[in-house]
Design a protein around this motif. Structure first.
Motif: not given
Length: 361
Positions: A303-310, A328-330
């Motif tokens: 969730f953390l990665h997806l939240m930052i992605s969106y 995951n910055p990439a």
């Protein structure tokens, strides 16, 4: 005033902003704030604008080529974090990237209602101010459509500033404890670097920026150096890492350049724009959070990665947040580049097909 005098004044003013930003970042770090050097420098440069915009900063323009170089360094930094493990996520990407289409439409539509119905902006200003990405493209297309450029600029920069100010702390509250840099975690190796290693990093940034500009790569300031350094890292031929002081310096440059964007804004305009921006950003973060929750359940991506992605921030700023919060910055950078491309596509279609202006508006 001669050109040389103006140049010396610009250099001196920029130096003062960077020193103040560094001090602000140091204080923010000791306060255990997320992304301390970017938020600290953003705050100090904003205070400087409030105090000196009619004097020392009256005709000041931040040196954007200088900023671009440091954005390139951030791209290199992200590229060094690309590992073979990212290929394990490839089966999940068609779903998460395709859902960005729905996110962009919902975010743009909700923002239009906020700025037009609540804020009273004309249709063109409301539409382009509500674009969840593509800052420069929204300004160019908005001006062409007859939007109020001052309001449009204010809303677009406030979108980025509010997201990077709110999101890290909100995620820490959601998870229940500080994460990433706010928790004192090191998100990447930051040991001392030799002169040769630093030179390699700078050359990679410059080469990536050059190639990106020649082939017109989307968000090329960060994606060009990112892709180049990622290729070098995956090849195993080169081992690049940035020392902590260079990472902090990059955050200070980006933060201080955002803060000076408040120059020329009146108090009344800022209050009005800020209130509307809070509503707009809250709407977009709520929509992004809903997508992140659903996709986290449907995929192997946290969730953390997806939240930052969106989250609807800039590519550079959101990539820094990903680094700061040990995401995951990439992966984050890829989603934000796609979001911006989709947003620009929506704006181009709207320019030709939607009645954004009415007679007498």
């Amino acid at each position: 005033m001669t050109l040389s005098t103006l140049s010396l004044r610009m250099i001196f003013t920029t130096g003062c902003l960077l020193i103040a930003g560094g001090i602000g970042g140091w204080l923010a770090q000791h306060a255990h704030l997320p992304m301390p050097y970017m938020l600290g420098s953003l705050f100090t440069s904003g205070v400087a604008v409030a105090l000196f915009q009619k004097r020392a900063l009256a005709d000041y323009a931040y040196p954007m080529k200088f900023r671009t170089l440091f954005i390139g360094l951030i791209g290199v930094m992200i590229g060094t974090q690309v590992t073979p493990e990212i290929f394990a996520l490839l089966p999940e990407l068609p779903l998460t990237l395709s859902m960005l289409v729905v996110f962009v439409v919902l975010a743009q539509g909700g923002n239009f209602l906020i700025f037009h119905r609540i804020g009273g902006y004309d249709r063109a200003t409301a539409f382009y101010a509500g674009a969840p990405g593509g800052l420069m493209e929204s300004l160019v297309l908005g001006e062409k459509a007859g939007a109020d450029l001052r309001l449009l600029t204010a809303q677009q920069f406030l979108r980025i500033i509010l997201v990077i100010s709110i999101l890290p702390s909100a995620l820490s509250l959601w998870i229940g404890h500080p994460v990433g840099s706010a928790a004192g975690q090191s998100v990447m190796p930051t040991g001392p670097a030799t002169v040769a290693e630093l030179l390699l990093v700078v050359l990679a940034a410059i080469a990536g920026l050059f190639v990106a500009s020649r082939i017109k790569l989307p968000a090329g300031q960060i994606t060009g150096p990112l892709l180049l350094s990622a290729g070098l890292t995956l090849s195993g031929l080169v081992d690049m890492h940035l020392p902590f002081w260079l990472i902090a310096a990059a955050q200070v440059v980006v933060g201080s350049s955002l803060g000076v964007r408040f120059t020329g804004m009146t108090g009344a305009m800022l209050r009005r724009s800020l209130g509307l921006s809070v509503l707009s950003v809250s709407w977009m973060l709520a929509v992004g959070g809903a997508f992140a929750l659903g996709l986290a359940a449907a995929t192997q991506i946290p969730f953390l990665h997806l939240m930052i992605s969106y989250a609807p921030g800039g590519v550079t700023e959101m990539s820094i947040i990903a680094l700061s919060l040990a995401a995951n910055p990439a992966l984050v950078s890829l989603h934000h580049v796609v979001r911006i491309l989709l947003t620009v596509g929506v704006m181009v279609i709207a320019e030709k097909r939607l009645p954004l202006r009415q007679p007498g508006e």
